[in-house]
Scaffold this motif. Sequence first.
Motif, PDB file in Angstrom:
ATOM      1  N   ALA B 166      14.121  35.494  58.930  1.00  0.00           N
ATOM      2  CA  ALA B 166      14.769  36.139  57.987  1.00  0.00           C
ATOM      3  C   ALA B 166      13.891  36.292  56.865  1.00  0.00           C
ATOM      4  O   ALA B 166      14.481  37.443  56.387  1.00  0.00           O
ATOM      5  CB  ALA B 166      16.295  34.812  57.438  1.00  0.00           C
ATOM      6  N   CYS B 192      22.370  40.288  51.774  1.00  0.00           N
ATOM      7  CA  CYS B 192      22.903  39.384  53.444  1.00  0.00           C
ATOM      8  C   CYS B 192      22.115  38.557  53.431  1.00  0.00           C
ATOM      9  O   CYS B 192      21.599  37.159  54.104  1.00  0.00           O
ATOM     10  CB  CYS B 192      23.684  40.112  54.037  1.00  0.00           C
ATOM     11  SG  CYS B 192      23.902  40.112  55.760  1.00  0.00           S
ATOM     12  N   THR B 196      21.526  34.728  53.022  1.00  0.00           N
ATOM     13  CA  THR B 196      21.825  33.885  55.103  1.00  0.00           C
ATOM     14  C   THR B 196      20.477  33.038  54.775  1.00  0.00           C
ATOM     15  O   THR B 196      20.146  31.570  55.159  1.00  0.00           O
ATOM     16  CB  THR B 196      21.587  34.824  55.904  1.00  0.00           C
ATOM     17  OG1 THR B 196      22.251  35.760  55.689  1.00  0.00           O
ATOM     18  CG2 THR B 196      21.075  33.340  57.427  1.00  0.00           C
ATOM     19  N   GLN B 197      19.107  33.059  54.248  1.00  0.00           N
ATOM     20  CA  GLN B 197      18.374  32.371  53.830  1.00  0.00           C
ATOM     21  C   GLN B 197      18.770  30.942  52.841  1.00  0.00           C
ATOM     22  O   GLN B 197      18.434  29.819  53.541  1.00  0.00           O
ATOM     23  CB  GLN B 197      17.185  32.455  53.220  1.00  0.00           C
ATOM     24  CG  GLN B 197      16.164  33.175  54.226  1.00  0.00           C
ATOM     25  CD  GLN B 197      14.513  33.709  52.967  1.00  0.00           C
ATOM     26  OE1 GLN B 197      14.683  35.101  52.018  1.00  0.00           O
ATOM     27  NE2 GLN B 197      13.879  32.857  53.557  1.00  0.00           N
ATOM     28  N   THR B 199      21.737  29.547  53.039  1.00  0.00           N
ATOM     29  CA  THR B 199      22.581  28.912  53.508  1.00  0.00           C
ATOM     30  C   THR B 199      22.275  28.346  54.838  1.00  0.00           C
ATOM     31  O   THR B 199      22.354  26.569  54.965  1.00  0.00           O
ATOM     32  CB  THR B 199      23.963  29.939  53.957  1.00  0.00           C
ATOM     33  OG1 THR B 199      23.389  30.567  54.769  1.00  0.00           O
ATOM     34  CG2 THR B 199      24.430  30.540  52.684  1.00  0.00           C
ATOM     35  N   TRP B 200      21.131  28.476  55.300  1.00  0.00           N
ATOM     36  CA  TRP B 200      20.361  28.627  56.320  1.00  0.00           C
ATOM     37  C   TRP B 200      19.697  26.921  55.833  1.00  0.00           C
ATOM     38  O   TRP B 200      19.305  25.868  56.920  1.00  0.00           O
ATOM     39  CB  TRP B 200      19.370  29.438  56.607  1.00  0.00           C
ATOM     40  CG  TRP B 200      18.662  28.628  58.057  1.00  0.00           C
ATOM     41  CD1 TRP B 200      17.724  28.477  57.950  1.00  0.00           C
ATOM     42  CD2 TRP B 200      19.566  28.302  59.318  1.00  0.00           C
ATOM     43  NE1 TRP B 200      17.263  28.069  59.881  1.00  0.00           N
ATOM     44  CE2 TRP B 200      18.119  28.068  60.436  1.00  0.00           C
ATOM     45  CE3 TRP B 200      20.971  28.068  60.157  1.00  0.00           C
ATOM     46  CZ2 TRP B 200      18.226  26.932  61.050  1.00  0.00           C
ATOM     47  CZ3 TRP B 200      21.368  27.480  61.224  1.00  0.00           C
ATOM     48  CH2 TRP B 200      19.872  27.234  61.928  1.00  0.00           C
ATOM     49  N   PHE B 232      22.618  29.764  63.851  1.00  0.00           N
ATOM     50  CA  PHE B 232      21.604  30.849  62.744  1.00  0.00           C
ATOM     51  C   PHE B 232      23.155  32.496  62.595  1.00  0.00           C
ATOM     52  O   PHE B 232      23.101  32.805  61.653  1.00  0.00           O
ATOM     53  CB  PHE B 232      20.912  30.738  63.102  1.00  0.00           C
ATOM     54  CG  PHE B 232      19.913  32.122  62.039  1.00  0.00           C
ATOM     55  CD1 PHE B 232      19.381  31.824  60.661  1.00  0.00           C
ATOM     56  CD2 PHE B 232      19.487  33.368  63.087  1.00  0.00           C
ATOM     57  CE1 PHE B 232      18.259  32.446  60.128  1.00  0.00           C
ATOM     58  CE2 PHE B 232      19.167  34.325  61.479  1.00  0.00           C
ATOM     59  CZ  PHE B 232      18.907  34.052  61.043  1.00  0.00           C
ATOM     60  N   HIS B 235      25.356  31.440  60.539  1.00  0.00           N
ATOM     61  CA  HIS B 235      25.674  31.947  59.394  1.00  0.00           C
ATOM     62  C   HIS B 235      25.539  33.146  58.742  1.00  0.00           C
ATOM     63  O   HIS B 235      25.616  33.412  57.893  1.00  0.00           O
ATOM     64  CB  HIS B 235      24.129  31.317  58.846  1.00  0.00           C
ATOM     65  CG  HIS B 235      23.958  29.755  58.686  1.00  0.00           C
ATOM     66  ND1 HIS B 235      23.938  29.342  57.976  1.00  0.00           N
ATOM     67  CD2 HIS B 235      24.438  28.725  59.542  1.00  0.00           C
ATOM     68  CE1 HIS B 235      24.451  27.965  57.298  1.00  0.00           C
ATOM     69  NE2 HIS B 235      24.489  27.371  58.621  1.00  0.00           N
ATOM     70  N   ILE B 236      24.675  34.426  59.803  1.00  0.00           N
ATOM     71  CA  ILE B 236      24.870  35.987  59.627  1.00  0.00           C
ATOM     72  C   ILE B 236      26.317  36.374  59.646  1.00  0.00           C
ATOM     73  O   ILE B 236      26.401  36.765  58.751  1.00  0.00           O
ATOM     74  CB  ILE B 236      24.269  36.493  60.770  1.00  0.00           C
ATOM     75  CG1 ILE B 236      22.462  35.766  61.033  1.00  0.00           C
ATOM     76  CG2 ILE B 236      24.082  37.908  60.795  1.00  0.00           C
ATOM     77  CD1 ILE B 236      21.758  36.489  61.714  1.00  0.00           C
ATOM     78  N   ASN B 239      27.764  35.134  55.877  1.00  0.00           N
ATOM     79  CA  ASN B 239      27.401  35.345  54.906  1.00  0.00           C
ATOM     80  C   ASN B 239      27.709  37.320  54.801  1.00  0.00           C
ATOM     81  O   ASN B 239      27.527  37.499  53.533  1.00  0.00           O
ATOM     82  CB  ASN B 239      25.839  35.916  54.787  1.00  0.00           C
ATOM     83  CG  ASN B 239      25.151  34.012  54.687  1.00  0.00           C
ATOM     84  OD1 ASN B 239      25.734  33.988  53.133  1.00  0.00           O
ATOM     85  ND2 ASN B 239      25.062  33.588  55.449  1.00  0.00           N
TER      86      ASN B 239
END
Lengths: 302, 302, 302, 302
Positions: B166, B192, B196-197, B199-200, B232, B235-236, B239
């Motif tokens: 990411a 986005c 994502t970074q 929430t990941w 992952f 997560h994408i 987001n």
Amino acid sequence: MGTFIGHISPGLAFLSFGVLYAFKFSLMVLRGEGIELVSPPRQPGLRGCLKRIPAEGVMKILYGTLAMLAEFFYPPGVYKLSLYNREKPDLPFIHPNEWQHATMYSYFAVSGWVDVLSQACLPRRLYLLESIGIALPFYIEALLLYSHMHGKERVENSVHTLLLLACCLVCLILTAEIWRPNDRVLWFAKTCLVMTQGTWLLHAAFILYRPFSGRAWRSDDVANLMFITSFFCWHIALNIVLLLAIFWLTALWHRRCSWRAALLDTQPSFPLKRPDAAGHPSEYGKLQAAEEETRLLQECDF
Amino acid sequence: MGTFIGHISPGLAFLSFGVLYAFKFSLMVLRGEGIELVSPPRQPGLRGCLKRIPAEGVMKILYGTLAMLAEFFYPPGVYKLSLYNREKPDLPFIHPNEWQHATMYSYFAVSGWVDVLSQACLPRRLYLLESIGIALPFYIEALLLYSHMHGKERVENSVHTLLLLACCLVCLILTAEIWRPNDRVLWFAKTCLVMTQGTWLLHAAFILYRPFSGRAWRSDDVANLMFITSFFCWHIALNIVLLLAIFWLTALWHRRCSWRAALLDTQPSFPLKRPDAAGHPSEYGKLQAAEEETRLLQECDF
Amino acid sequence: MGTFIGHISPGLAFLSFGVLYAFKFSLMVLRGEGIELVSPPRQPGLRGCLKRIPAEGVMKILYGTLAMLAEFFYPPGVYKLSLYNREKPDLPFIHPNEWQHATMYSYFAVSGWVDVLSQACLPRRLYLLESIGIALPFYIEALLLYSHMHGKERVENSVHTLLLLACCLVCLILTAEIWRPNDRVLWFAKTCLVMTQGTWLLHAAFILYRPFSGRAWRSDDVANLMFITSFFCWHIALNIVLLLAIFWLTALWHRRCSWRAALLDTQPSFPLKRPDAAGHPSEYGKLQAAEEETRLLQECDF
Amino acid sequence: MGTFIGHISPGLAFLSFGVLYAFKFSLMVLRGEGIELVSPPRQPGLRGCLKRIPAEGVMKILYGTLAMLAEFFYPPGVYKLSLYNREKPDLPFIHPNEWQHATMYSYFAVSGWVDVLSQACLPRRLYLLESIGIALPFYIEALLLYSHMHGKERVENSVHTLLLLACCLVCLILTAEIWRPNDRVLWFAKTCLVMTQGTWLLHAAFILYRPFSGRAWRSDDVANLMFITSFFCWHIALNIVLLLAIFWLTALWHRRCSWRAALLDTQPSFPLKRPDAAGHPSEYGKLQAAEEETRLLQECDF
């Protein structure tokens, strides 16, 4: 599904999309059309909406949803829709392959919904959203294919690496198409690679689960690994031939249509000449056909 | 800090930036605005300067400085601000993780200072310096994340590899933005990926330090590594949904504002009609809302 | 063929193409010409068609076909045109190297056919198809070179990795040329890299099969691996010198031709002066030559 | 030379080039100049030729030639100009490091000769050749750095990998500059990376050959590897600061010059006002300076 049918079905899906793309883009090139980035406003109403539903979007929704369901509930009686095993004390994750495949398929299904919404339901088509919507599933596919290869045999990994290569090239092309949606080279490169993914998955199913010799391919034989790459190169050639054949068929059909349309158009004004020309199509038609075919090919060559 | 809180806090920071970007870029798209590359000259004076201080820059300075200090002095009583151990004869380096994190955070803090100086203090805004100032910390983050992975478990490495992926994409996008600052696709892709970074990193904190099953994830179980990639991908998707929700909220708010502004504008000239329209917003408003919403979406689609 | 002659022959083929390209592009630069993307319509008829057959295309067809046949039937008496060994019970694949090489060569042969068809037979030249037709064999070569390296010695792998590097750069350049066919930097970079592939294959044949010291290079000696890279760097320098020499020769020849043409053109109108100038070319000619040479070099420098 | 001085000397060379570039490009930005791709024709003659010889080219020739000689003949008495050991029966290659370094340095020397020829001797400047001439040595450096790492310790490899990273980025930028020679972001990015290569080589000399603790860095300590990356990040920051300082110094010097030039220009026409303004430079000058400085920075921001 790491099974024979689990590789055949996505193979057929990719192949059908590739063939659909091949006809669609051939026709667009022959007609000299481009993609409308901003459509004119459309009439509201359910009927108009239903009429505008695109086949491609519906196919993506159907294939994606069915494949996702098949991962969890096929063959009948199976139930795999659980993340972890509640019976063991450390709650280990189960069905990793199924969840990865289902993730992939649902991204494709969502891309189908985006197509349908954009082309049928919204007052205007949002082509940009559709481009992003179709690029994303291929990125996800690449990511999952990459992580799919942990702890597998070398033969299986070689097969999947080549699939990953085709998938990454499709990602690159689809990303470029976000900014250059009307580039004809990108259209046909994409089509060819999607078709290659399809036929390669079909071949992979046989290599991994139904080898023709009746015995599993041995990973310790370097010749096997080298032939996998050779076969992939042959698939590329095969799909280029298939693409050219589809272009030629479309050109034939398109010429016949436009000829008939021209006939109907001009019949009232030149009632004597046209039947004549139509009566001896052998010479005039041939010459014209060859010329037109070339002109059509030229249009591909901007 | 290789601890729970050491992953939660940067996760929240990235997420807050992502959400801030989402609102900012949505509003800019809805208003049809672009980034001013060369601002008009500005009035000098401390008051004007203070007014112009950007929230984003202050957030970067605050977060960066606090995180840097926390690396060395948190929890209270700890003191890690030393490069090597003077007590041992061969002076070995100590606290490598802390120094790497502090390097990363200070680059973000410096980017904040560049924003504040450019947007508030200088006679003109230097957008180019800001672009470079924000691209650099992500490059540094990528470099340090890469070298962070020496001699760690496979689960931790998988988690950090996806974060690195990411981060590298953000680097690519920010580099492209130096030359194409007003590309809307890049804006939202960046937003986005930053979200994502965030929430990941939040999820990673739980995977690595507070697993839900109560036991550490085992690196020798391939299912674990495969599920990390699946998570992952989810997560994408999450987001993207969050980004669309923020866009929709901003569109609602923007429509209400511009409607009110139009009301105030036109009230003197159509004193009778407008209250009427405002009195029955149910039908007219709905229709107009749907149309405008689509038009706003369209603007996103250039 | 993993033999001495199997590396010498493709080396000579690449080198001859490189030299052909060098003359062709030098002349095009000196004449200020570009590639005609869409040619004017051409006269039909077999004679015109035969006249237009391009040397490059015929060379590709000849080399490709002969090399492909040599893989299976050389030295005489050999017959390797079989995919698997029917005598063993598990039908193992045989001749993997031969099939990989034959695949590569046939792609080059097909590219030759595309050139001939496009430049001689079709009513108009399809430059785009030719570009794609020549890019594809290099992609296939890269793919097969990569998979060629399974289970070989480090010396052989180093040699092939450097070849792969040159091949990948050619792929990149040919892909860029699909969209920028008249970029002169790309022309000469491509030429130099194709020539480097050629001379490197010649050198590789000696390194791998006829070492000058009479003993095989040992893979456990790091000095050998380091010298392989040094030699490759020297090949690049050598080929740049060769390219400059060809450019200089072409410039000499072109100046003489255009001078003679100018002479013939202007002889009737200035019958007294010209012979004079031709009689004392020593001074005037030298000056003009130096000036023209520079101007011609300039044209390379857009 | 894999020695202390063998890393210090190229480090100083890169650093001096970086500083030279920093002054040159700062001045070009402050003057609003670009690179002349095609110079006007120049007067022939040895004197004019000698006047036009560029410092940068001479530096490259001197440094490159001296470093190449030093590889083979330094310290005095050493003679390493032989490819293989004639005394042993299998003629093994010797001095691989020296030959790699000499290859690298001679490419830089050749680039210097190209600069001198193009800027001083030819009737017109050939900027394109110069661009290619400087891009090539960095590609060769990258290739040789990569193959340099066979069978070395992890600390040494980490140090060289980071150098390789900087070198590859310089390659990318120089390749982009062939097509975009007047992009100011590329100018300064290149300058900063060349300076970073220089300071990093200086640091590397100490890490590898004169560690401050007096003992060699141990490769089995992960902290060492992590700190190498941290140090590299600090070098980037340091060089950015250095670059900004040089820009600021150049801006000061340029303002003073242009101010004096303006004074001399306008003195005859406004003999009374100017001395006045020059008499009280404290207030007016400060304001003007601040404004101009910003304007100059702006020009950087296109």
